[in-house]
Motif scaffolding. Structure first.
Motif, mmCIF file in Angstrom:
data_model
loop_
_atom_site.group_PDB
_atom_site.id
_atom_site.type_symbol
_atom_site.label_atom_id
_atom_site.label_comp_id
_atom_site.label_asym_id
_atom_site.label_seq_id
_atom_site.Cartn_x
_atom_site.Cartn_y
_atom_site.Cartn_z
ATOM 1 N N ASP A 6 46.382 77.687 4.441
ATOM 2 C CA ASP A 6 47.757 77.776 3.970
ATOM 3 C C ASP A 6 48.401 79.075 4.474
ATOM 4 O OD1 ASP A 6 50.117 77.867 2.633
ATOM 5 O OD2 ASP A 6 49.248 77.928 0.609
ATOM 6 N N ILE A 7 49.357 78.934 5.389
ATOM 7 C CA ILE A 7 49.931 80.140 5.990
ATOM 8 C C ILE A 7 50.728 80.957 4.974
ATOM 9 C CG2 ILE A 7 50.015 79.135 8.309
ATOM 10 C CD1 ILE A 7 53.088 79.011 7.938
ATOM 11 N N ASN A 8 51.096 80.314 3.851
ATOM 12 C CA ASN A 8 51.830 81.076 2.832
ATOM 13 C C ASN A 8 51.017 82.222 2.245
ATOM 14 O OD1 ASN A 8 54.361 79.749 2.843
ATOM 15 N ND2 ASN A 8 53.309 77.967 1.971
ATOM 16 N N VAL A 9 49.697 82.061 2.299
ATOM 17 C CA VAL A 9 48.841 83.151 1.828
ATOM 18 C C VAL A 9 49.093 84.413 2.664
ATOM 19 C CG1 VAL A 9 46.438 83.927 1.645
ATOM 20 C CG2 VAL A 9 47.060 81.607 0.922
ATOM 21 N N PHE A 10 49.187 84.212 3.983
ATOM 22 C CA PHE A 10 49.449 85.350 4.867
ATOM 23 C C PHE A 10 50.848 85.911 4.606
ATOM 24 C CE2 PHE A 10 46.298 82.833 7.155
ATOM 25 C CZ PHE A 10 45.385 83.798 7.531
ATOM 26 N N LEU A 11 51.805 85.000 4.414
ATOM 27 C CA LEU A 11 53.188 85.444 4.245
ATOM 28 C C LEU A 11 53.373 86.160 2.910
ATOM 29 C CD1 LEU A 11 54.892 82.277 5.762
ATOM 30 C CD2 LEU A 11 54.563 84.513 6.859
ATOM 31 N N MET A 12 52.689 85.656 1.873
ATOM 32 C CA MET A 12 52.723 86.345 0.585
ATOM 33 C C MET A 12 52.115 87.735 0.734
ATOM 34 S SD MET A 12 51.631 83.356 -2.065
ATOM 35 C CE MET A 12 50.383 84.323 -2.894
ATOM 36 N N GLY A 13 50.989 87.774 1.419
ATOM 37 C CA GLY A 13 50.317 89.056 1.655
ATOM 38 C C GLY A 13 51.216 90.006 2.429
ATOM 39 N N LEU A 14 51.903 89.448 3.429
ATOM 40 C CA LEU A 14 52.793 90.283 4.236
ATOM 41 C C LEU A 14 53.906 90.891 3.378
ATOM 42 C CD1 LEU A 14 53.703 91.448 6.906
ATOM 43 C CD2 LEU A 14 54.830 89.274 7.437
ATOM 44 N N ASN A 15 54.434 90.096 2.457
ATOM 45 C CA ASN A 15 55.473 90.633 1.566
ATOM 46 C C ASN A 15 54.951 91.780 0.723
ATOM 47 O OD1 ASN A 15 57.823 89.359 2.221
ATOM 48 N ND2 ASN A 15 57.324 87.525 1.016
ATOM 49 N N VAL A 16 53.727 91.612 0.234
ATOM 50 C CA VAL A 16 53.110 92.701 -0.529
ATOM 51 C C VAL A 16 52.976 93.935 0.366
ATOM 52 C CG1 VAL A 16 51.028 93.439 -1.761
ATOM 53 C CG2 VAL A 16 51.862 91.083 -2.024
ATOM 54 N N MET A 17 52.545 93.717 1.596
ATOM 55 C CA MET A 17 52.365 94.831 2.534
ATOM 56 C C MET A 17 53.700 95.521 2.831
ATOM 57 S SD MET A 17 49.140 95.229 3.386
ATOM 58 C CE MET A 17 48.591 94.712 1.787
ATOM 59 N N PHE A 18 54.770 94.737 2.968
ATOM 60 C CA PHE A 18 56.091 95.335 3.212
ATOM 61 C C PHE A 18 56.484 96.221 2.039
ATOM 62 C CE2 PHE A 18 57.523 91.795 6.304
ATOM 63 C CZ PHE A 18 57.218 92.589 7.397
ATOM 64 N N SER A 19 56.192 95.757 0.818
ATOM 65 C CA SER A 19 56.590 96.585 -0.332
ATOM 66 C C SER A 19 55.730 97.848 -0.396
ATOM 67 C CB SER A 19 56.538 95.786 -1.637
ATOM 68 O OG SER A 19 55.210 95.450 -1.939
ATOM 69 N N MET A 20 54.497 97.770 0.076
ATOM 70 C CA MET A 20 53.638 98.958 0.126
ATOM 71 C C MET A 20 54.075 99.906 1.247
ATOM 72 S SD MET A 20 51.359 98.890 -2.242
ATOM 73 C CE MET A 20 52.355 97.991 -3.414
ATOM 74 N N ALA A 21 54.607 99.312 2.309
ATOM 75 C CA ALA A 21 54.985 100.107 3.487
ATOM 76 C C ALA A 21 55.997 101.196 3.145
ATOM 77 C CB ALA A 21 55.546 99.185 4.574
ATOM 78 N N GLU A 22 56.816 100.924 2.138
ATOM 79 C CA GLU A 22 57.835 101.908 1.734
ATOM 80 C C GLU A 22 57.224 103.244 1.342
ATOM 81 O OE1 GLU A 22 59.809 100.110 -1.585
ATOM 82 O OE2 GLU A 22 60.245 98.280 -0.436
ATOM 83 N N HIS A 23 55.969 103.208 0.927
ATOM 84 C CA HIS A 23 55.323 104.433 0.455
ATOM 85 C C HIS A 23 54.748 105.286 1.584
ATOM 86 C CE1 HIS A 23 55.469 103.023 -3.760
ATOM 87 N NE2 HIS A 23 55.306 101.835 -3.220
ATOM 88 N N PHE A 24 54.816 104.779 2.824
ATOM 89 C CA PHE A 24 54.192 105.501 3.930
ATOM 90 C C PHE A 24 55.194 105.707 5.067
ATOM 91 C CE2 PHE A 24 50.961 102.985 1.704
ATOM 92 C CZ PHE A 24 50.100 103.998 1.291
ATOM 93 N N PRO A 25 55.827 106.866 5.106
ATOM 94 C CA PRO A 25 56.893 107.103 6.088
ATOM 95 C C PRO A 25 56.420 107.111 7.539
ATOM 96 C CG PRO A 25 56.402 109.099 4.818
ATOM 97 C CD PRO A 25 55.667 107.982 4.155
ATOM 98 N N ASN A 26 55.117 107.381 7.768
ATOM 99 C CA ASN A 26 54.636 107.449 9.162
ATOM 100 C C ASN A 26 54.013 106.156 9.654
ATOM 101 O OD1 ASN A 26 55.311 110.232 9.278
ATOM 102 N ND2 ASN A 26 53.436 110.678 8.132
ATOM 103 N N LEU A 27 54.242 105.098 8.914
ATOM 104 C CA LEU A 27 53.571 103.836 9.233
ATOM 105 C C LEU A 27 53.963 103.294 10.610
ATOM 106 C CD1 LEU A 27 51.613 102.438 7.303
ATOM 107 C CD2 LEU A 27 53.365 100.713 6.915
ATOM 108 N N GLN A 28 52.948 102.831 11.346
ATOM 109 C CA GLN A 28 53.203 102.238 12.662
ATOM 110 C C GLN A 28 52.816 100.764 12.719
ATOM 111 O OE1 GLN A 28 51.012 104.810 15.271
ATOM 112 N NE2 GLN A 28 52.295 106.577 14.810
ATOM 113 N N TYR A 29 51.862 100.363 11.867
ATOM 114 C CA TYR A 29 51.415 98.958 11.924
ATOM 115 C C TYR A 29 50.979 98.450 10.561
ATOM 116 C CZ TYR A 29 46.785 101.173 12.074
ATOM 117 O OH TYR A 29 45.684 101.934 11.794
ATOM 118 N N ILE A 30 51.052 97.127 10.443
ATOM 119 C CA ILE A 30 50.494 96.435 9.285
ATOM 120 C C ILE A 30 49.419 95.500 9.812
ATOM 121 C CG2 ILE A 30 50.940 94.712 7.491
ATOM 122 C CD1 ILE A 30 53.729 95.912 7.150
ATOM 123 N N ASP A 31 48.227 95.626 9.261
ATOM 124 C CA ASP A 31 47.106 94.801 9.700
ATOM 125 C C ASP A 31 46.912 93.679 8.684
ATOM 126 O OD1 ASP A 31 44.606 93.717 10.249
ATOM 127 O OD2 ASP A 31 43.785 95.622 10.953
#
Ligand SMILES: *Cc1c(COP(=O)(O)O)cnc(C)c1O
Length: 401
Positions: A192-217
């Motif tokens: 189910d690709i939605n699992v990845f997309l849900m995870g990606l949304n969580v990662m985007f919300s976490m990304a806000e906390h890291f100003p030097n971020l270059q990638y999401i794995d």
């Protein structure tokens, strides 16, 4: 579709003996191409999760395709470097290792993925912002084909909980850590690709906390078909959705991030075949057993994960279909398949197990003092030995009398 034919596999079995693991280089290339095509809309990097199959010849082939490497032990890092991967193209994603092993990875200069606050603290105290790190987060998403291969749920030992983000921030702030990536890996065999997309949304919300971020794995978990009619993760649709999500994120935040993936199974499951020989046919009051010259010492997935591996009798493809229970020769219940329809099996026939590339040889052992099988790589139509089968002396190698 790149597949090896029954006559090819029989030739290899005759030439190299059985049991034997056979890998098809062109199939790996094909899967790699499918994946990179699917993600051509984003700035994506593919790290081959080499714990699925670490033979140096496979690593070299994957390198030749342009992939990077994901390693879960310091020895895998060393194998990767030996195969020719540059340190920038190796990601070290360990779990529950001691700080010494992290230090060794830093000495080797590879990318480091940290999945524990205690290690994060030690690393920050020691190196501050002088060496970039990635942080493995647990997004608390339950997914995967089997509980044993699910890693994102709340009981999982993997990653740092997203609910500990405040603690992570404190450590980063006080030590000056340079966080360039965040990572998640929620398990294996996720269709189910939605699992990845849900995870990606969580990662985007976490990304806000890291100003030097270059990638999401986004880790891995791409499913491949194991039985006829099985679904496969729709990587094309996923690639499109991921590209849209990253574009949207860029529009909203002004930040352009790379996306990394770590496929193991997707790249090497279908390239592999385990060819075994039928030792005996054993009729009992309840069933007909096919006893082969292998066992869970060579392929543990059916026993460990209740995994289905498709089996064919390549020596008698035109035989009458009959129902069998396929077992190994280990003194322990090692049933590869119950009630499986195979064309009539005779003693001496070669059977092939499909999808044996990923977590096949890698999880093999010398249980029952039996020998590990050889590995053969087929490339450009030519079969060559890439690992010799164990010999008796290998069982004694490290014993001290
Ligand atoms: C095992 C593992 C993978 C690969 O998973 P597959 O299901 O084989 O694709 C990727 N990333 C990490 C961190 C892993 O532990």
């Amino acid at each position: 579709m790149s597949t090896l034919t029954a006559p090819q596999l029989i030739n290899i079995a005759t030439q190299f003996g059985t049991p034997v693991y056979v890998y098809h280089a062109e199939k790996i290339s094909e899967q790699y191409q499918k994946l990179t095509d699917a993600f051509k809309g984003c700035d994506a990097r593919v790290f081959y999760a080499c714990k699925s199959l670490t033979n140096l010849n496979i690593l070299k082939h994957v390198l030749s395709l342009g992939a990077s490497l994901d390693c879960v032990s310091i020895n895998e890092v060393k194998l990767g470097l030996m195969a020719g991967f540059s340190k920038e193209n190796i990601l070290y994603t360990p779990n529950c290792v001691d700080f010494e092993e992290i230090l060794e990875a830093k000495e080797l200069g590879v990318n480091i993925n940290i999945d524990n606050i205690s290690i994060l603290e030690q690393f920050g105290n020691r190196f501050g912002g002088s060496y970039p790190v990635c942080i493995r987060l647990n997004p608390h998403i339950m997914a995967g084909g089997n509980f044993k291969i699910s890693t994102g749920h709340v009981d999982s030992k993997f990653g740092i909980s997203i609910h500990q983000i405040r603690h992570i921030e404190r450590v980063v702030k006080t030590t000056g850590l340079h966080v360039t990536g965040i990572h998640m890996h929620t398990g294996s065999e996720i269709k189910d690709i939605n699992v990845f997309l849900m995870g990606l949304n969580v990662m985007f919300s976490m990304a806000e906390h890291f100003p030097n971020l270059q990638y999401i794995d986004l880790g891995s978990g791409f499913k491949v078909p194991y039985q006829p009619g099985d679904p496969e993760t729709d990587v094309n649709e996923l690639g499109q959705k991921v590209a849209e999500a990253f574009a949207q994120h860029e529009k909203e935040t002004g930040k352009k991030l790379q996306v990394w993936f770590e496929p193991g199974k997707y790249l090497v499951s279908q390239c592999g075949y385990l060819v075994v020989k039928t030792n005996v046919i054993k009729q009992t009051p309840a069933t007909v057993f096919v006893g082969v010259n292998s066992g869970f010492n060579h392929l543990i997935r059916p026993m460990m994960y209740e995994a289905y591996h498709h089996i064919e009798n390549i020596s008698n493809p035109q035989g009458t279909p009959r129902i069998y229970t396929v077992v190994g020769n280990i003194c322990e219940t090692d049933t590869f398949a119950w009630d499986r329809t195979l064309t009539e099996v005779r003693e001496g026939d070669y059977l092939v197990f499909y999808n044996a590339g990923a977590y096949g040889f890698e999880m093999s052992s010398n249980f029952n003092s039996r020998l590990k099988p050889a590995e053969v790589l087929v490339q450009d139509g030519e079969a060559r030995l890439i690992r010799k089968a164990d010999v008796f002396e290998d069982l004694l190698r490290n014993q001290v009398l």
